[in-house]
Write a protein that holds these residues in place. Structure first.
Motif, PDB file in Angstrom:
ATOM      1  N   GLY A  84       0.796  -1.217   0.000  1.00  0.00           N
ATOM      2  CA  GLY A  84       0.000   0.000   0.000  1.00  0.00           C
ATOM      3  C   GLY A  84       0.831   1.270   0.000  1.00  0.00           C
ATOM      4  N   LEU A  85       2.052   1.204   0.530  1.00  0.00           N
ATOM      5  CA  LEU A  85       2.922   2.376   0.635  1.00  0.00           C
ATOM      6  C   LEU A  85       4.323   1.986   0.189  1.00  0.00           C
ATOM      7  CD1 LEU A  85       3.808   5.216   1.739  1.00  0.00           C
ATOM      8  CD2 LEU A  85       4.139   4.090   3.940  1.00  0.00           C
ATOM      9  N   LEU A  86       4.859   2.758  -0.732  1.00  0.00           N
ATOM     10  CA  LEU A  86       6.249   2.591  -1.135  1.00  0.00           C
ATOM     11  C   LEU A  86       6.925   3.942  -0.962  1.00  0.00           C
ATOM     12  CD1 LEU A  86       8.532   0.875  -2.236  1.00  0.00           C
ATOM     13  CD2 LEU A  86       7.730   1.389  -4.551  1.00  0.00           C
ATOM     14  N   ASP A  87       7.798   4.043   0.023  1.00  0.00           N
ATOM     15  CA  ASP A  87       8.481   5.291   0.352  1.00  0.00           C
ATOM     16  C   ASP A  87       9.973   5.096   0.141  1.00  0.00           C
ATOM     17  OD1 ASP A  87       9.584   7.588   1.420  1.00  0.00           O
ATOM     18  OD2 ASP A  87       8.294   7.591   3.192  1.00  0.00           O
ATOM     19  N   LEU A  88      10.480   5.677  -0.924  1.00  0.00           N
ATOM     20  CA  LEU A  88      11.911   5.599  -1.245  1.00  0.00           C
ATOM     21  C   LEU A  88      12.552   6.983  -1.243  1.00  0.00           C
ATOM     22  CD1 LEU A  88      11.710   2.995  -4.150  1.00  0.00           C
ATOM     23  CD2 LEU A  88      12.581   2.619  -1.846  1.00  0.00           C
ATOM     24  N   GLU A  89      12.001   7.898  -0.477  1.00  0.00           N
ATOM     25  CA  GLU A  89      12.500   9.271  -0.458  1.00  0.00           C
ATOM     26  C   GLU A  89      13.978   9.328  -0.084  1.00  0.00           C
ATOM     27  OE1 GLU A  89      11.545  13.657   1.442  1.00  0.00           O
ATOM     28  OE2 GLU A  89      10.259  11.978   1.960  1.00  0.00           O
ATOM     29  N   HIS A 115       0.161   4.985  -1.849  1.00  0.00           N
ATOM     30  CA  HIS A 115       1.082   6.108  -1.693  1.00  0.00           C
ATOM     31  C   HIS A 115       2.448   5.738  -2.282  1.00  0.00           C
ATOM     32  CE1 HIS A 115      -1.912   7.702   1.068  1.00  0.00           C
ATOM     33  NE2 HIS A 115      -1.901   6.521   1.652  1.00  0.00           N
ATOM     34  N   LEU A 116       2.943   6.596  -3.160  1.00  0.00           N
ATOM     35  CA  LEU A 116       4.260   6.406  -3.761  1.00  0.00           C
ATOM     36  C   LEU A 116       5.073   7.667  -3.541  1.00  0.00           C
ATOM     37  CD1 LEU A 116       6.236   4.731  -5.466  1.00  0.00           C
ATOM     38  CD2 LEU A 116       5.098   5.626  -7.516  1.00  0.00           C
ATOM     39  N   ASN A 117       6.140   7.553  -2.759  1.00  0.00           N
ATOM     40  CA  ASN A 117       7.001   8.689  -2.451  1.00  0.00           C
ATOM     41  C   ASN A 117       8.391   8.435  -3.022  1.00  0.00           C
ATOM     42  OD1 ASN A 117       8.507  10.779  -1.431  1.00  0.00           O
ATOM     43  ND2 ASN A 117       8.005  10.411   0.701  1.00  0.00           N
ATOM     44  N   LEU A 118       8.738   9.201  -4.041  1.00  0.00           N
ATOM     45  CA  LEU A 118      10.058   9.106  -4.666  1.00  0.00           C
ATOM     46  C   LEU A 118      10.796  10.437  -4.561  1.00  0.00           C
ATOM     47  CD1 LEU A 118       8.988   7.169  -7.886  1.00  0.00           C
ATOM     48  CD2 LEU A 118       9.954   6.247  -5.776  1.00  0.00           C
ATOM     49  N   GLY A 119      10.400  11.274  -3.610  1.00  0.00           N
ATOM     50  CA  GLY A 119      10.989  12.593  -3.455  1.00  0.00           C
ATOM     51  C   GLY A 119      12.490  12.581  -3.228  1.00  0.00           C
ATOM     52  N   CYS A 120      13.153  13.628  -3.716  1.00  0.00           N
ATOM     53  CA  CYS A 120      14.580  13.879  -3.491  1.00  0.00           C
ATOM     54  C   CYS A 120      15.472  12.714  -3.909  1.00  0.00           C
ATOM     55  CB  CYS A 120      14.839  14.239  -2.032  1.00  0.00           C
ATOM     56  SG  CYS A 120      14.096  15.795  -1.543  1.00  0.00           S
ATOM     57  N   ASN A 121      15.285  12.231  -5.115  1.00  0.00           N
ATOM     58  CA  ASN A 121      16.091  11.131  -5.615  1.00  0.00           C
ATOM     59  C   ASN A 121      16.867  11.468  -6.884  1.00  0.00           C
ATOM     60  OD1 ASN A 121      16.006   8.525  -4.130  1.00  0.00           O
ATOM     61  ND2 ASN A 121      13.816   8.965  -4.166  1.00  0.00           N
ATOM     62  N   GLY A 122      16.689  12.673  -7.407  1.00  0.00           N
ATOM     63  CA  GLY A 122      17.416  13.043  -8.618  1.00  0.00           C
ATOM     64  C   GLY A 122      17.082  12.168  -9.808  1.00  0.00           C
ATOM     65  N   VAL A 125      -5.930   2.794  -7.377  1.00  0.00           N
ATOM     66  CA  VAL A 125      -6.235   3.322  -6.046  1.00  0.00           C
ATOM     67  C   VAL A 125      -5.164   4.286  -5.526  1.00  0.00           C
ATOM     68  CG1 VAL A 125      -7.686   1.346  -5.421  1.00  0.00           C
ATOM     69  CG2 VAL A 125      -5.246   1.303  -4.869  1.00  0.00           C
ATOM     70  N   LEU A 126      -4.167   4.596  -6.335  1.00  0.00           N
ATOM     71  CA  LEU A 126      -3.101   5.500  -5.879  1.00  0.00           C
ATOM     72  C   LEU A 126      -3.696   6.843  -5.481  1.00  0.00           C
ATOM     73  CD1 LEU A 126       0.036   5.543  -5.577  1.00  0.00           C
ATOM     74  CD2 LEU A 126       0.074   6.810  -7.728  1.00  0.00           C
ATOM     75  N   GLN A 127      -3.429   7.254  -4.240  1.00  0.00           N
ATOM     76  CA  GLN A 127      -3.958   8.504  -3.715  1.00  0.00           C
ATOM     77  C   GLN A 127      -2.919   9.610  -3.667  1.00  0.00           C
ATOM     78  OE1 GLN A 127      -5.524   7.437   0.120  1.00  0.00           O
ATOM     79  NE2 GLN A 127      -7.208   6.257  -0.751  1.00  0.00           N
ATOM     80  N   SER A 128      -1.657   9.255  -3.441  1.00  0.00           N
ATOM     81  CA  SER A 128      -0.635  10.299  -3.365  1.00  0.00           C
ATOM     82  C   SER A 128       0.610   9.877  -4.129  1.00  0.00           C
ATOM     83  CB  SER A 128      -0.284  10.629  -1.913  1.00  0.00           C
ATOM     84  OG  SER A 128       0.344   9.544  -1.278  1.00  0.00           O
ATOM     85  N   LEU A 129       1.139  10.849  -4.852  1.00  0.00           N
ATOM     86  CA  LEU A 129       2.361  10.666  -5.622  1.00  0.00           C
ATOM     87  C   LEU A 129       3.275  11.833  -5.285  1.00  0.00           C
ATOM     88  CD1 LEU A 129       4.041   9.260  -7.819  1.00  0.00           C
ATOM     89  CD2 LEU A 129       2.757  10.588  -9.514  1.00  0.00           C
ATOM     90  N   ASP A 130       4.444  11.531  -4.758  1.00  0.00           N
ATOM     91  CA  ASP A 130       5.401  12.553  -4.344  1.00  0.00           C
ATOM     92  C   ASP A 130       6.666  12.414  -5.173  1.00  0.00           C
ATOM     93  OD1 ASP A 130       7.245  14.215  -3.093  1.00  0.00           O
ATOM     94  OD2 ASP A 130       6.582  13.690  -1.074  1.00  0.00           O
ATOM     95  N   LEU A 131       6.890  13.387  -6.030  1.00  0.00           N
ATOM     96  CA  LEU A 131       8.091  13.428  -6.862  1.00  0.00           C
ATOM     97  C   LEU A 131       8.889  14.705  -6.602  1.00  0.00           C
ATOM     98  CD1 LEU A 131       6.557  12.199 -10.255  1.00  0.00           C
ATOM     99  CD2 LEU A 131       8.039  10.910  -8.717  1.00  0.00           C
ATOM    100  N   HIS A 132       8.735  15.309  -5.424  1.00  0.00           N
ATOM    101  CA  HIS A 132       9.409  16.581  -5.142  1.00  0.00           C
ATOM    102  C   HIS A 132      10.931  16.418  -5.203  1.00  0.00           C
ATOM    103  CE1 HIS A 132      10.010  15.081  -1.009  1.00  0.00           C
ATOM    104  NE2 HIS A 132      10.941  16.030  -0.907  1.00  0.00           N
TER     105      HIS A 132
END
Length: 134
Positions: free
Chosen positions: A18-23, A50-57, A77-84
């Motif tokens: 459900g959550l993949l956080d690789l920030e 939730h998929l968080n790939l923030g700050c990975n260049g 069903v993806l609710q949040s996508l973080d590519l900051h």
């Protein structure tokens, strides 16, 4: 270790993820492209919220690969996508806009694209995808 026809390692899919956080893991465009391939395997996107790939260049190339994978393999069903903080620029934003316009992320309610050097062309594509305006 087994491999598929493309020579990639094969693993049992994680159907309940459900959550993949690789920030902030230094994935770069190579990791972003590899992750895009992983998203297309065996229903991984089916329950991903939730998929968080923030700050990975991941840059433009990684962002385009991820956007294409999300469009092709739809994450219903993806609710949040973080590519900051990835430097995706206009081209990455245009690719993401195309994915959103295709309806591939119908439940997305949070999108973080901060600190990505997105300018007019990227904003226009995103505006068309999200609001039908430009």
């Amino acid at each position: 270790m087994e491999t598929d026809a493309d020579g990639a390692d094969t693993y049992a899919p994680m159907h309940n993820l459900g959550l993949l956080d690789l920030e902030a893991n230094g994935l770069s465009w190579v990791g972003g492209s590899s992750l895009a391939k992983m998203l297309g395997r065996g229903g991984i996107c089916d329950k991903l919220l939730h998929l968080n790939l923030g700050c990975n260049g991941i840059g433009v190339e990684g962002a385009v690969s991820i956007a294409e994978a999300l469009r092709q393999f739809t994450c219903p069903v993806l609710q949040s996508l973080d590519l900051h903080g990835n430097g995706i620029g206009d081209d990455g934003c245009v690719a993401l806009g195309t994915t959103l316009a295709a309806g591939a992320l119908p439940n997305l309610d949070s999108l973080d694209l901060s600190a990505n050097r997105i300018e007019d062309r990227g904003c226009e594509a995103l505006g068309r995808a999200l609001f039908g305006v430009y």
